[in-house]
Design an enzyme around this catalytic site. Sequence first.
Site, short mmCIF file in Angstrom:
data_model
loop_
_atom_site.label_atom_id
_atom_site.label_comp_id
_atom_site.label_asym_id
_atom_site.label_seq_id
_atom_site.Cartn_x
_atom_site.Cartn_y
_atom_site.Cartn_z
N ASP A 1 23.85 2.57 12.52
CA ASP A 1 22.51 2.55 13.13
C ASP A 1 22.12 1.11 13.39
O ASP A 1 21.71 0.39 12.47
CB ASP A 1 21.47 3.16 12.17
CG ASP A 1 21.58 4.66 12.04
OD1 ASP A 1 21.09 5.35 12.94
OD2 ASP A 1 22.15 5.13 11.04
N ARG B 1 9.91 1.83 16.41
CA ARG B 1 11.24 2.25 16.89
C ARG B 1 11.13 2.97 18.23
O ARG B 1 12.15 3.19 18.90
CB ARG B 1 11.89 3.19 15.87
CG ARG B 1 12.15 2.57 14.52
CD ARG B 1 12.47 3.62 13.47
NE ARG B 1 13.75 4.25 13.71
CZ ARG B 1 14.20 5.31 13.04
NH1 ARG B 1 13.45 5.87 12.10
NH2 ARG B 1 15.38 5.82 13.30
N LYS C 1 18.68 9.86 19.99
CA LYS C 1 18.09 10.58 18.85
C LYS C 1 16.55 10.53 18.91
O LYS C 1 16.00 9.74 19.66
CB LYS C 1 18.60 9.99 17.55
CG LYS C 1 18.22 8.52 17.30
CD LYS C 1 18.88 7.99 16.04
CE LYS C 1 18.43 6.58 15.74
NZ LYS C 1 19.14 5.98 14.61
N HIS C 2 15.87 11.41 18.12
CA HIS C 2 16.36 12.49 17.27
C HIS C 2 15.97 13.80 17.95
O HIS C 2 14.78 14.13 17.94
CB HIS C 2 15.74 12.45 15.89
CG HIS C 2 15.87 11.14 15.17
ND1 HIS C 2 15.06 10.04 15.44
CD2 HIS C 2 16.73 10.75 14.20
CE1 HIS C 2 15.41 9.05 14.64
NE2 HIS C 2 16.42 9.44 13.87
N HIS D 1 13.66 12.53 5.69
CA HIS D 1 14.47 12.19 4.51
C HIS D 1 13.94 12.91 3.28
O HIS D 1 14.71 13.30 2.40
CB HIS D 1 14.46 10.68 4.25
CG HIS D 1 15.32 9.90 5.19
ND1 HIS D 1 14.89 9.50 6.43
CD2 HIS D 1 16.60 9.46 5.07
CE1 HIS D 1 15.87 8.84 7.03
NE2 HIS D 1 16.90 8.80 6.24
N ASP E 1 21.86 14.50 12.12
CA ASP E 1 21.34 13.45 11.27
C ASP E 1 21.94 13.68 9.87
O ASP E 1 22.60 14.69 9.62
CB ASP E 1 19.81 13.49 11.24
CG ASP E 1 19.18 12.15 10.94
OD1 ASP E 1 19.89 11.25 10.44
OD2 ASP E 1 17.97 11.99 11.19
#
Length: 559
Positions: free
Chosen positions: A119, A188, A218-219, A231, A304
């Site tokens: 990444d 991001r 992504k995503h 996460h 992912d």
Amino acid sequence: MKTRFFAAALCLFILTSSLFSQGQTATVSFWDNIPNETLARQITDQMTDTELYSQILMFGWAGEEPETLLYDWVKRGLGSVKVFGWNTNDIHLVAKSISSLQTSAQTNRFKIPLFVATDQEGGSIRHVKGDTLITPGNMAIGAAGYPADAWYSAYYISREIRALGINMNFAPTVDLFTNHDSSIIGTRSFGDDPQKAGILGAAFAAGSQAAGVIPTVKHFPGHGDTELDSHGKLPEIDIDFETFKNRELVPYMYLIKENAPAIMSGHLSFPQIEASKAPASLSKYFLTDLLRNQMGYQGLIITDDMEMVGATIFAGTISNAFKMAIEAGNDIILSSRTAQLNEALWYRNLNLMSDDQAFHERVKDAAYRVIKAKLDYYKSGNEIAPLYPDPNSIDSFIPDKEGEKFFTEQACRSITVQKQGSMPLDTSKTGRILLLGSLNCFFKDALLRYPNAGQVYFNYETGPNETQWVIDQLPDISANYGTIIICVSSENHVKIANYFKDTGKKVIILSTMSPELTKKLDWCDTILLGYSWRCEYSLKAMLAALNGEYIPKGVKPYN
């Protein structure tokens, strides 16, 4: 007791089968001069179930160098590895490890090389560290608005990681900055405009490919409208299909039109669209029916990290999550952890290949797609990542010297004036200047312009106790200063800045992360937006703008 005996026997059978396959002679090799489609089909037709299933797995490793266990997986036929951010401070060792893993892969029957991913998005997500460039990132690109900036950002980022033997990058991120409370996406994102994100994302992907690295968009289908992090939880994005189609899917349509080679599926639930509330990464509707059949996508689909709670909380177990991900349509199943050789995620799904013909064909189809993509990459005739990177040559590529010049210019194009105030700063009217910030580069460049300035340093990730301690010291420290220049990158930095409200001092804010932080600082004299995590280029650009060395023309890329 019977269950344990069966599992042990099955593991012994799998190990024996794997060893037997290594002893068999393959009639074709990855490097044979045969058309790619034909060769990929011949290889998968000759593969054992062990080899087919191994080829669609991607594992990371935790230490500075890969452990023996990862090499055991490569010998079994593991198709891909991932370089994570916890083992990359020594980039020479990264190159050495990748070369060693690729050497091991070439001892297998079909001599299929590995995909090596990381990444390296730019901005705050930079898994390969060492001397690699810390770049302005996506929101800075969005603020400038130039597709050429996206292209060259990817190009220079990719040139650095390519030198290490990394041939796949999990970027660009085309998630929209819809939920402004999102810390997992934030800067991001290119911004909140779907069309613009698609154009900039396509340019980024093209720049990556020009440098010899496979981009992964992504995503899918979009992580932007939630403040939750997959996460730790399974985010639910409660929107209807019309909103979803006209917003989340738009950037992907741009990338699909430009033949994006890989897309990452996200652990994201859309309950109004998928009634089961399954994350997109485990949903056949999202990946096969929608992405492949309706949107016409032909490239690889990569999950992912399957160790994330967003995947396992729905599936119940990691082995079932792997099974569901394969059935949904993913071609590469990613795990940040190197699994044990006899884990349930291995033997249960391998056993299912024998019992369920449809599952077997799905695994075989995924393996075919992976091998075909590798053939297309390694035999493209273009400049690609070296199979065996030379650690001794790394310093001539990293940091990228051309990239340093470009990112300096790109940062200047991105800087946005949120509040003009008394900029450019006239030092004859400022009184004494006090600098507050976290990064050495800020103080170094500020002192070049304001050599008599005072300095207050606090940590970049300032905790509540340190924040209060800094605030408690400010009355004495700042008493004889008329102008305050402070770098803000977190809520605690905002609290420090807010000490100066109603003190009569001129306060200048250099915002180095989400512009949302400045909402509580509209009382300040001047506010500049730089969008970039720990980025020396953006700090230099903001200081230069403040000093009147150029006129910043960036535009905040969201409403």
